[in-house]
Write a protein that holds these residues in place. Structure first.
Motif, short mmCIF file in Angstrom:
data_model
loop_
_atom_site.label_atom_id
_atom_site.label_comp_id
_atom_site.label_asym_id
_atom_site.label_seq_id
_atom_site.Cartn_x
_atom_site.Cartn_y
_atom_site.Cartn_z
N GLY A 200 -12.09 12.11 0.81
CA GLY A 200 -12.14 10.92 -0.09
C GLY A 200 -12.49 11.58 -1.55
O GLY A 200 -12.85 12.53 -1.55
N ARG B 92 -0.18 0.15 -2.06
CA ARG B 92 -1.57 -0.32 -1.13
C ARG B 92 -1.40 -1.87 -1.34
O ARG B 92 -1.30 -2.40 -2.53
N GLU C 40 -13.15 1.89 -5.26
CA GLU C 40 -12.96 3.44 -5.06
C GLU C 40 -11.61 4.02 -4.52
O GLU C 40 -11.27 5.13 -4.91
N GLU C 41 -11.36 3.34 -3.36
CA GLU C 41 -9.83 3.67 -3.10
C GLU C 41 -9.07 3.65 -4.07
O GLU C 41 -8.09 4.77 -4.23
N PHE D 229 -9.30 6.88 -6.29
CA PHE D 229 -8.83 7.83 -5.73
C PHE D 229 -7.25 7.93 -5.66
O PHE D 229 -6.75 9.13 -5.64
N LEU D 230 -6.65 6.97 -5.25
CA LEU D 230 -5.23 7.05 -5.37
C LEU D 230 -4.56 7.49 -6.63
O LEU D 230 -3.62 8.31 -6.77
N TRP E 32 -12.82 -2.19 -2.82
CA TRP E 32 -11.65 -1.67 -3.03
C TRP E 32 -11.24 -0.66 -4.19
O TRP E 32 -10.35 0.19 -4.13
N VAL F 83 -4.32 -4.40 -1.80
CA VAL F 83 -5.91 -4.17 -2.08
C VAL F 83 -6.12 -5.87 -2.64
O VAL F 83 -5.41 -6.62 -2.86
#
Length: 831
Positions: free
Chosen positions: A280, A97, A79-80, A83-84, A77, A99
């Motif tokens: 992404g 989110r 990487e996401e 990014f956020l 999780w 996660v």
């Protein structure tokens, strides 16, 4: 800490801690059980609250360091999350989110992660603040509903959220979920999740939901819902009472995917490579490929199935190309188009260049959905550019840097003179290279130059530059180094000695073993401001000094050398004016035999300068040779001498007289010299044997075979040949016996002390004896006393020339002199 830097150059750190917006403060106040965190946008440093450390089961008193910021997020999780956070910094977009985390007790847990941008007075994002709340069974049977209510998820701005029990029936829906599903909560509570989808897929959905509940694993669905006929995405996260559901309308995304499939038919057959990736973060491994066209398959050797779902990074092979990849990363992270040339690798490992255009694709709501990369194979163009670059900066024969690249590097060094220390520039010229080219041909000359280049490269450090200026001229640029005074000279001297030794070794040419040497001029730079042209001139002057010093040696530049060069340049300019204004004259000095009878005269060049006065030959002849003006002057002397011989031949009392003309080495080596002599004789109509050419011994040092051949041609014409200043230079018996000479001239240096120096007397006697044994005439120069003449005559000297008989004079005075001494020129009457 994020795995890649979050800080952006246009976001300066602001130490002032600003209060977040009131709505976010209220949200955090409602979440009394939440753990709080804050991230500095400039440094990426993350700080935690004590509650967050407790949720993560961190050791008591533990605070994160610079590297532990988001380490608690599970790897799949992370990487996401990064990014956020990055998007929040650059666009201000908040996030919310669910996660998974990996606690310090090695327990996986579901959390809800919120983040919100904090701006300064200029509107710049300076910090991201957020909260974490656990959604795992540890929160208790009713904990999930209590926490979701506490976070205000029913608000207008929240995402669609719902829960189902162990039977898959709805137990909670927030307002966003009601709007998304098009039905109020009281109509959905207690009904199965699968009931919101179209009848054709309900059985499949029900089976997937039950599998997720029974196996306690993540549920992922994407099907058409019934009331809205839209595509609905469902993500279900297991917790003690059932599943926590995130619901999203993904109709726009599905339409985008349909558009991609439609586009595929249009772009699949393009000659350009087309790659489409999902949107992404550009972290490892990077955005995943969702489409490639046929041109991609043809040019890379990969088929579509081998690359879909992978990052394009695998095409870059073992070479990282960091500068280009950083350019792409920077552009993508700021969501800007970028164009770059990149080396990619085919499936079999062969590299090829691609001119790549990468552009972002946005949906109607300005949400980034994909990246499209269009690439053109520019391998041939790159190869041509490299070839042009090579031809512009490298010598085609030796593969050394050429003059232009040397000048560029030298200019760059001189621009930072004060910071780099002292270096040296070495000018290298091969000795007698022209002789090799003339005798063995240019092909062997080229082979020699290639071997010289290899030896020069091996004689210097890899950081130094060896360049070829052209012909047989090379330059070595020794990289500057900081050191004590004199170290640069010592280092250059050591390198020069190595070069002399290396270039002095024999060269193996096809069918020939060649021996060669070089002359080296050195100048040191870095102590005071200098230009490139000044340094090259100084090294060149030092090299010519090394030539004059006997060759195969090294000479360092000094200011006196520059002064001499400037004086020579001024003299050369005056010489050209002298020729244009006819300032040159010929004087004649009689030559007599043992009986005192005049046999001829030597023509001596004189320069009558309007300011300098009468300039002696030894002061201007060397400069005339360097400027090639000696060729023009030499032809004029030959013509004048032949004209005078022709005038004498018409009088019986003078027809026996000859004229000796001095020939310089440069004049003699000129390819047309023999023809020029023949033309002068033919124009004047004189007997060739009346013209006597006096050659210097320096001719014997270079190209001996060529010299002998030319002398043979002149001899066959009937021209008399004399070897001037014999005994001072390169003569040897081996050379002398092969020369078609008529006369030897004893140098004045031996005649001057012939009565007082036993060595000079012995040399004079030896020369006379040698000439007699070779059946050559011998003439002594510089005879000033009767005693000198008697000594030389007693030992067999045939002729004399000097102040004892007459000083050099103009032709008019010489004619008067001859007229007054027709019977006999005795020493007594001529003194």
């Amino acid at each position: 800490m994020l795995s890649t830097p979050i800080a952006v150059s246009d976001l300066p750190p602001d130490p002032t801690r600003l209060q977040p917006e009131s709505s976010f403060v209220q949200l955090l106040e409602q979440a009394s059980a939440a753990g709080l965190w804050s991230l500095d946008a400039a440094t990426g440093q993350v700080s935690w609250s004590e509650r967050l450390a407790e949720l993560l089961e961190a050791p008591q008193g533990y605070t994160p360091g610079a590297e532990q910021g988001f380490e608690f997020v599970a790897p799949d999780w992370r990487e996401e999350v990064e990014f956020l956070v990055r998007r929040c910094i650059h666009t201000g977009e908040p996030f919310d989110r669910e996660v998974q985390v990996l606690t310090y007790g090695q327990r996986r847990a579901w959390i809800r992660l919120l983040g919100h941008a904090v701006r300064d007075s200029r509107g710049q994002v300076v910090r991201v603040e957020g909260a974490v709340q656990e959604l795992s069974p540890r929160a208790g049977p009713g904990g999930l509903l209590r926490h979701t209510a506490g976070w205000g998820l029913g608000g207008a701005g929240g995402e669609a959220f719902a829960t189902v029990d162990r039977e898959g029936r709805f137990t909670y829906l927030n307002e966003a979920a009601e709007r998304l599903l098009g039905q109020p909560a009281n109509r959905l509570l207690g009904r199965g999740l699968w009931g919101v989808f179209q009848k054709t897929v309900r059985l499949r959905v029900e089976e997937r939901v039950r599998e997720a509940l029974e196996q306690h694993r993540l549920l992922e669905l994407e099907e058409l819902d019934a009331p809205q006929n839209d595509w609905l995405e469902v993500q279900g996260h297991p917790f003690g009472a059932g599943l926590a559901l995130h619901l999203r309308n993904v109709t726009a995304r599905r339409k985008s995917q349909e558009q991609l499939r439609l586009l595929e038919g249009s772009i699949a057959r393009l000659n350009d490579i087309v790659i489409i990736t999902e949107a992404g973060p550009f972290n490892e491994p990077g955005p995943r490929i969702v489409f490639v066209n046929e041109a991609f398959e043809v040019r890379t050797g990969y088929n579509r199935d081998e690359v879909l779902g992978r990052s394009p990074r695998f095409l870059q092979g073992p070479q990282t190309q960091r500068d280009r990849l950083d350019l792409i990363r920077s552009a993508l992270e700021h969501w800007r188009p970028v164009r770059v040339d990149l080396i990619n690798y085919r499936k079999e490992g062969e590299p090829f260049w691609v001119d790549l255009d990468i552009s972002p694709v946005w949906d109607k709501s300005r949400k980034l959905t994909h990246w499209v990369a269009v690439g053109r194979d520019v391998t041939e163009r790159k190869a041509n550019e490299e070839k042009i670059q090579y031809l512009a900066f490298y010598d085609g024969l030796t593969r050394l840097p050429n003059r232009q690249l040397l000048l560029d590097r030298l200019n760059a060094l001189l621009a930072h003179r004060e910071a780099i220390g002292e270096g040296a520039l070495m000018f290298i010229d091969l000795d007698n290279f022209k002789v090799l080219n003339d005798t063995l041909g240019h092909q062997k000359g080229d082979l020699l130059l290639q071997q010289v280049a290899e030896r020069l490269r091996a004689s210097v450090a890899s950081t130094d530059t060896v360049a070829r200026l052209g012909g047989d001229e090379f330059v070595v640029l020794l990289q500057p180094r900081r050191g004590a005074p004199g170290e640069a000279e010592a280092a250059a001297s050591a390198v020069a000695d190595r070069i002399l030794a290396a270039l002095g070794e024999p060269y193996v040419l096809p069918g020939y073993l060649h021996h060669s040497t070089c002359s080296i001029g050195v100048t040191v730079f870095g102590r005071s401001p200098s230009t490139v042209s000044e340094l090259l001139k100084q090294a060149d002057l030092a090299m010519y000094q090394a030539k004059r010093a006997g060759r195969n040696t090294v000479c360092f530049f000094d200011p006196q050398m520059q002064a001499v060069a400037s004086a020579n340049a001024a003299l050369a300019a005056d010489l050209r004016l002298a020729w244009r204004h006819q300032q040159f004259e010929l004087d004649y000095q009689p030559q007599v035999d043992v009986n005192g009878r005049m046999t001829g005269a030597e023509a001596l060049l004189r320069w009558q300068h309007p300011q300098r006065g009468r300039v002696p030959p030894d002061q201007f002849i060397p400069t005339a040779e360097e400027t090639t003006l000696i060729l023009t002057i030499g032809r004029w002397v030959l013509d004048r001498a032949c004209e005078q011989l022709a005038a004498w031949s018409r009088r019986s009392d003078r027809s026996h007289l000859s004229i000796s003309v001095n020939v310089s080495a440069r004049q003699f080596r000129h390819p047309e010299f023999v023809d020029e002599v023949m033309d002068a004789i033919a124009r004047s109509g004189v007997a060739p044997n009346k013209l006597k050419l006096e050659l210097t011994e320096s001719l014997l040092a270079d190209g001996f075979d060529i010299t002998v051949n030319k002398m043979g041609s002149l001899k066959r014409m009937g021209v008399a040949l004399s070897l001037d200043d014999f005994g001072k230079g390169y003569s040897s018996l081996a050379y002398l016996k092969r020369l078609p000479l008529d006369q030897l001239k004893i140098d004045r240096e031996f005649v001057k002390d012939v009565l007082t120096d036993a060595n000079d007397a012995a040399i004079a006697r030896t020369i006379i004896g040698l000439a007699q044994s070779l059946h050559l005439q011998v003439v002594a120069e510089g005879v000033e006393t009767e005693e000198q003449r008697e000594f030389l005559a007693q030992h067999g000297c045939d002729g004399f020339q000097g102040y004892l008989f007459c000083r050099p004079m103009s032709i008019e005075r010489l004619e008067e002199f001859i007229e007054a001494n027709l019977v006999q020129l005795s020493p007594l009457k001529l003194s």
